[in-house]
Design a protein around this motif. Sequence first.
Motif, short mmCIF file in Angstrom:
data_model
loop_
_atom_site.label_atom_id
_atom_site.label_comp_id
_atom_site.label_asym_id
_atom_site.label_seq_id
_atom_site.Cartn_x
_atom_site.Cartn_y
_atom_site.Cartn_z
N PHE A 163 0.81 -1.22 0.00
CA PHE A 163 0.00 0.00 0.00
C PHE A 163 0.84 1.27 0.00
CE2 PHE A 163 -3.20 -2.70 2.58
CZ PHE A 163 -3.54 -3.41 1.42
N LYS A 174 -4.44 3.84 -1.10
CA LYS A 174 -5.28 3.13 -2.05
C LYS A 174 -6.77 3.23 -1.71
CE LYS A 174 -2.03 -0.13 -4.01
NZ LYS A 174 -1.88 -1.48 -4.58
N ILE A 194 -8.60 -4.51 -2.53
CA ILE A 194 -7.28 -4.06 -2.08
C ILE A 194 -6.50 -5.21 -1.46
CG2 ILE A 194 -6.08 -2.56 -0.44
CD1 ILE A 194 -8.33 -0.53 -0.82
#
Length: 442
Positions: A163, A174, A194
């Motif tokens: 991330f 993100k 994610i």
Amino acid sequence: MQSIPLGILLKNENKTNDMIEILEHLQQYVPGARSDAEMEHIHEREDRNPQMRAIPVGGDQLTCERIRGAHMARLDADSQEERLEGLITMVEDFHEKINFLQAMMDRFYKTASAREAGTLYQLRNTINRRNVVKNVSADYHAVGSFIDLVTSAHVIAAALKAFGMSNIEDPCPKIPMFTDQADEGSRKRLLDKIVGDMVDTFFLNSLAVTVNRIEGNENGIEGPVTDDGVYNYATNVTKYGLLRKISVLATRSGDGIRQIRHWKYALLVYDLSHKIKYRLESFLLLAGVNAVFTEKQRHQVIWNRFVNLSGGKDKNLDGDYVMELLNKYAKGRVKLLGPNQTPEVVDRIGKTMMFCHNVNEKLEREIGVHPGGTAHAQRDKTQDIRAVVNQLKNADVFSVISGRRHNSFNEQFDMFHNVDSQVLHKWLNDKKLEYSNGKYAF
């Protein structure tokens, strides 16, 4: 659910004759099984008893092996009852967890790696876990707690890398703005996307390549095989640790399907670590659930693996672990007898120990005695996790840097990369052929 101990038999499982007597005693609880007295009045004994419904009897790998030995010793008997076919073996999961953890420690834990950042022994010294040793049986709970902590720290370090975050407190770049105003379903889909990208990047791609290779689908498959031994070591430790955590959570929640699925991965782990008896036990369990057992037996083997002694959610225990607790409790009661031990008294202790325990608890409540704690106080692990995460970040273990390696370890590829697919397939096919020819696959 109520647990009812069936007593204590003064028999030795190491002796085949004693094991046969144990199974004969247990077979009286098998639905439809005929007793010895009933068998004496049958002049022409039929080979099959359509009324009998075989049930599973659980234990660790060694107990299952001894049960099968007793079955083999009675193989030429006339009736199903005399062949002890009312009982089928069911390997349980606590001792498997010990062996799985031992396989992980054998592969990734070396005292020579004390100066190699990111290795298990170096991390153990960083957080001063001196009760963690390579021999898992010496202190299973200490080693298991350490591996779970290290696994969580690896996942956090991988997430920070994926991330683009420098520490845990930083906002995730993100996550789009105003996400907190979206509905719950949208937030869940975003989170799945994610996290899924992170898992695919570090953990699942190489694993998928290896599984496809083992299954013989090598053509056209490309995967992220790197020559960075540090990166490979970190991702492998995480994958082993996650497989262990899934097994532990499956037990706590009583998820038999997920626990059986764990044994599929365990078979490959035991093949790699040359634990041939647990590899065979994995095959026998999976073969029974998927092909050999009846539908009722399959349901019993999948869902009767857990015991909940205290009630409540996520408090299930492995059946063989509960047996260890009962054995410890019974030994304490028997020791109080001193020289006054007789088979009848010992058996009575075995049958009544749960009842006596419940009476004791009720009496303590009535007279106002504060109940003893049922759980250990958990120390705060936040600082230890932060320390491990910092070590992993400083060593940059989740970046691919060609040529790196830990000097104490051979080159590490994917966790199942060294499985010899041809040898494993031949072994599996030989076992399946034995079953298909009506033979025992052990």
